[in-house]
Scaffold this motif. Structure first.
Motif, PDB file in Angstrom:
ATOM      1  N   THR A 165     -10.766 -27.109  25.882  1.00 23.71           N
ATOM      2  CA  THR A 165     -11.357 -28.436  25.989  1.00 23.71           C
ATOM      3  C   THR A 165     -10.939 -29.240  24.765  1.00 23.71           C
ATOM      4  O   THR A 165     -10.026 -28.830  24.036  1.00 23.71           O
ATOM      5  CB  THR A 165     -12.896 -28.330  26.106  1.00 23.71           C
ATOM      6  N   GLN A 166     -11.575 -30.374  24.534  1.00 25.64           N
ATOM      7  CA  GLN A 166     -11.224 -31.149  23.358  1.00 25.64           C
ATOM      8  C   GLN A 166     -11.893 -30.547  22.140  1.00 25.64           C
ATOM      9  O   GLN A 166     -13.074 -30.193  22.180  1.00 25.64           O
ATOM     10  CB  GLN A 166     -11.680 -32.594  23.515  1.00 25.64           C
ATOM     11  N   SER A 167     -11.128 -30.442  21.045  1.00 24.85           N
ATOM     12  CA  SER A 167     -11.688 -29.898  19.814  1.00 24.85           C
ATOM     13  C   SER A 167     -12.345 -31.004  19.010  1.00 24.85           C
ATOM     14  O   SER A 167     -12.023 -32.178  19.148  1.00 24.85           O
ATOM     15  CB  SER A 167     -10.585 -29.282  18.960  1.00 24.85           C
ATOM     16  N   ASP A 172      -4.087 -25.235  19.139  1.00 25.80           N
ATOM     17  CA  ASP A 172      -4.600 -25.342  20.504  1.00 25.80           C
ATOM     18  C   ASP A 172      -3.452 -25.362  21.506  1.00 25.80           C
ATOM     19  O   ASP A 172      -3.497 -24.711  22.544  1.00 25.80           O
ATOM     20  CB  ASP A 172      -5.436 -26.614  20.670  1.00 25.80           C
TER      21      ASP A 172
END
Lengths: 70, 133
Positions: free
Chosen positions: B30-32, B56
């Motif tokens: 997902t978004q960090s 990522d």
């Protein structure tokens, strides 16, 4: 069902795609109804499939790929 | 926010208590949080997020993940069971089944299916496009 096959062997890669979240993928695969199953990017069918049906489609997809190579 | 209502939570808890055998991993992409520490006089506001993005991207590429949110279901380091998007509605039982199958290591398949799968020499990619309802 594809997940069960993938849990049995790593030769099967099972990917479920929630198409409303990724409409661009829906467009590129021309999804008109769900579930749509695409095997090896070439063979596809629409509609729910039980284990036997998915197995038959899998065999057809591999057989067609081999025919295309020869 | 509670996604599952109380009766669904109870159902899921009971099923997992009875049917999960081994540990199973759910690896979410997902978004960090790209926030970083800024040291006065040595500001590099983009260093941390750049490093995180590269890490990522490297891990996502190894796992065959190109979209977020996505996740993998695995027992060890397998990357062949993937889900792109939220497994909501009628897709939630599919996720439960995948967790049980992976956890047990013995998916419920007919002998004919297992025999065929054992003959596979090349990788087979099965993509299933679904909607949540």
């Amino acid at each position: 069902m594809a997940h069960a096959m993938a849990a049995f062997t790593e030769k099967v890669v099972a990917e479920v795609i929630e198409v409303q979240e990724f409409p661009d993928m829906g467009n590129s695969y021309q999804v008109r109804g769900v579930p749509l199953t695409v095997i090896n990017e070439k063979y596809s069918f629409t509609g729910a499939a039980n284990e036997q049906m998915l197995l038959d489609h899998l065999k057809n997809a591999i057989s067609q790929a081999h025919e295309g190579e020869s | 926010m509670q996604i599952l209502n109380d009766s669904d939570r109870e159902f899921v808890r009971n099923r997992f208590e009875n049917e999960l055998v081994n540990e199973v991993n759910l690896i979410l992409f997902t978004q960090s949080d790209l926030g970083g520490l800024v040291v006065p006089g040595r500001e590099c506001e983009t260093c941390a997020p750049t490093e995180q993005l590269l890490k990522d991207a490297e891990e996502a590429a190894r796992c065959g993940i190109s979209r977020i949110p996505s996740f993998l279901v695995s027992r060890e380091d397998e990357t062949n069971i993937r889900y792109l998007g939220i497994p909501a509605g009628t897709e939630f039982p599919v996720l439960m089944e995948a967790l049980v199958n992976v956890s047990s290591g013995e998916p419920k398949l007919a002998e004919e299916t297992k025999a065929f799968l054992q003959t596979l020499t090349d990788e087979v990619l099965i993509k299933t496009f679904v909607t949540p309802n």
